[in-house]
Scaffold this active site. Structure first.
Site, PDB file in Angstrom:
ATOM      1  N   LYS A 170      12.600  15.709   2.138  1.00  0.00           N
ATOM      2  CA  LYS A 170      12.002  16.909   2.712  1.00  0.00           C
ATOM      3  C   LYS A 170      10.498  16.673   2.802  1.00  0.00           C
ATOM      4  CE  LYS A 170       9.955  20.447   1.216  1.00  0.00           C
ATOM      5  NZ  LYS A 170       8.961  20.665   2.321  1.00  0.00           N
ATOM      6  N   GLU A 245       4.011  13.094  -9.015  1.00  0.00           N
ATOM      7  CA  GLU A 245       2.610  12.714  -8.851  1.00  0.00           C
ATOM      8  C   GLU A 245       1.905  13.971  -8.379  1.00  0.00           C
ATOM      9  OE1 GLU A 245      -0.712  12.320  -7.296  1.00  0.00           O
ATOM     10  OE2 GLU A 245       0.368  11.358  -5.653  1.00  0.00           O
ATOM     11  N   CYS A 279      -5.537  13.416  -3.745  1.00  0.00           N
ATOM     12  CA  CYS A 279      -5.359  13.854  -5.133  1.00  0.00           C
ATOM     13  C   CYS A 279      -6.175  13.015  -6.102  1.00  0.00           C
ATOM     14  CB  CYS A 279      -3.882  13.822  -5.515  1.00  0.00           C
ATOM     15  SG  CYS A 279      -3.085  12.249  -5.137  1.00  0.00           S
ATOM     16  N   GLU A 379      -8.886  21.873  -8.795  1.00  0.00           N
ATOM     17  CA  GLU A 379      -8.788  20.918  -7.689  1.00  0.00           C
ATOM     18  C   GLU A 379      -9.074  21.651  -6.383  1.00  0.00           C
ATOM     19  OE1 GLU A 379      -5.861  17.283  -6.454  1.00  0.00           O
ATOM     20  OE2 GLU A 379      -4.894  19.202  -6.846  1.00  0.00           O
TER      21      GLU A 379
END
Length: 475
Positions: A170, A245, A279, A379
């Site tokens: 997906k 992750e 990231c 973040e």
């Protein structure tokens, strides 16, 4: 794109069971340019059934056959690289040249590294009188993000194929078209039916079913820490393997031995690359307190020289961020940095003055940031850098480790000092002195940045179960 409103299940492009669709938005214009089908639980179930049925035979084909399959895929990926780069540029806003060379090119690199690692990988060996066997983990549910889309697809699919797993992917519904091209490439390469399946959809529908379904043996997820927690919770009742992750807030420590101008300017550019949507971006620049003023001047000059513009313009360094949602989040955090007293030295709120449409964000640098500020802890996932000062190297280590994340860290300075300091940082990847990307190095994080590792031989290990056949040989 002919297959945009179809799913790839059991070796065929099939019509969706439901009727839901979603427009794909060009972030440079804010206008739709394609429409995809959005999968239902029934679509995902159909793909899982196909993957489960294919596992019995695919898991038993030889290492040589799997290697040959990977080589065919790599050959076709190479031929269609620019096509993949072009569509990624359109759907997530990366500058065209960068999208072809880095965004699409990294997919080639992962298949090449997986082939190299697989050639040297011992799937079976003797340990005394016991036979150690690495077997495929089974059917894998893969949920991938939009920011480096082919990167994350390739570094999951390549080792899964290499180890004999079957899978249901997906991809992100925000940047889904590159995954459709990828499915076409796997079909052309002759991947056996049911081995690779693609269902577009959202996380709460298709993603949640992949995470919770009893016939999925492993779920491999890349995305935000918040979403990763939901995936793990959904997977827990079936005790499947969960590989994640997740987010990061990576420090970049500039030692006193570093060339300040080179280290700071490179740190700014690396943070802002891909519009800050990485990231592992080095979003916290740590500099000696006595060099703060000089570092501010270098960082501001570097950020101001970065060209923001249309992805199709050859002079563009960074394009827009991917969506209105991301743009609004970044703007909120820029305003938060100002409100909490950080010193804004470059960029700031709103889009660049010369652009009146598109999700463009000004390359932004805050200085004299402290570890308790929101922009030092959350973040941002945009082209926003925070500069923090430190007194001693021990202070730098404390600041670097003082977040819930531990994906990556960077150190600039004398190589011996940098090597010694790297052991003190709680991060899965430490890059010294602007080192080049290494596709064979383990990729993954400590703490809330996830668990498990990707890339090269480390990715192969993640997709295998280990069996010990005791008494296989006589003493």
């Amino acid at each position: 794109m002919n297959n945009a409103r179809k799913f790839y299940i059991d070796g065929e492009w099939v019509e969706p069971i439901g009727q839901h669709t979603l427009d794909v938005i060009d972030p440079a214009t804010e206008q739709p340019f394609a429409t995809i089908a959005m999968g239902s639980a029934a679509d995902a179930e159909k793909a899982i059934v196909a993957a489960r049925a294919a596992f019995a035979s695919f898991s038993e084909i030889s290492k040589a056959e799997r290697l040959e399959l990977l080589r065919r895929i790599l050959s076709i990926l190479t031929r269609r690289n620019d096509q993949i780069g072009d569509i990624i540029s359109k759907e997530m806003g990366a500058p065209l040249a960068m999208s072809r060379s880095q965004q699409a090119g990294i997919g080639l690199a992962h298949f090449a590294e997986t082939i190299k690692a697989m050639e040297a990988f011992d799937f079976e060996y003797m340990q005394g009188t016991t036979r150690i066997v690495h077997e495929p983990v089974g059917v894998v549910g893969m949920i991938t993000p939009w920011n480096w889309p082919i990167n994350q697809i390739a570094c999951k699919v390549a080792p899964a194929l290499a180890t004999g797993c079957t899978m249901v992917l997906k991809p992100s519904e925000i940047a889904p078209l590159n995954a459709i091209l990828f499915a076409e490439i796997l079909h052309e390469a002759g991947v056996p039916k049911g081995v690779f399946n693609l269902v577009n959809g959202d996380g709460p529908t298709v993603g949640a079913l992949l995470a919770s379904h009893p016939d999925i043996d492993m779920v491999s997820f890349t995305g935000s820490t918040r979403a990763g927690i939901s995936v793990a919770q959904a997977a827990a009742p079936t005790v499947k393997r969960v590989h994640q992750e997740l987010g990061g807030k990576s420090p970049n420590i500039v030692l006193r031995s570093a060339d300040l101008d080179a280290a700071v300017s490179a740190g700014v550019r690396r943070c802002i690359d891909n519009s800050g949507q990485s990231c592992n971006a080095p979003t916290r620049l740590l500099v000696p307190m006595e060099h703060m003023d000089e570092a501010i001047a270098i960082a501001a000059r570097t950020a101001d020289a970065i060209t923001v513009g249309a992805p199709s313009d050859p002079s563009t360094n960074i394009g827009p961020v991917v969506s209105q949602l991301q743009f609004d989040k970044i703007q909120r955090l820029i305003h938060k940095g100002i409100a909490e007293g950080a010193e804004l030295v470059a960029g700031g709120p709103d889009r660049p003055a010369h652009l009146n449409a598109g999700y463009y964000v000004r390359p932004t640098v805050f200085a004299r940031v402290t570890s308790d500020m929101t922009i030092a802890r959350e973040e941002i996932f945009g082209p926003v850098l925070a500069i923090l000062g430190y007194e001693t190297e021990n202070d730098a280590v404390t600041i670097a480790n003082d977040t819930p994340y531990g994906l990556a860290a960077y150190i600039q300075g004398d190589p011996a000092e940098a090597r010694a300091l790297s052991r003190k940082l709680r991060a899965g990847i430490v890059r010294l002195n602007s080192s080049a990307w290494d596709g064979a190095a383990p990729f993954g994080g400590y703490k809330q940045s996830g668990n498990g590792r990707e890339y090269g031989k480390f990715g192969l290990h993640e997709f295998t179960e280990i069996k010990g056949v005791v008494g296989y040989a006589d003493d």
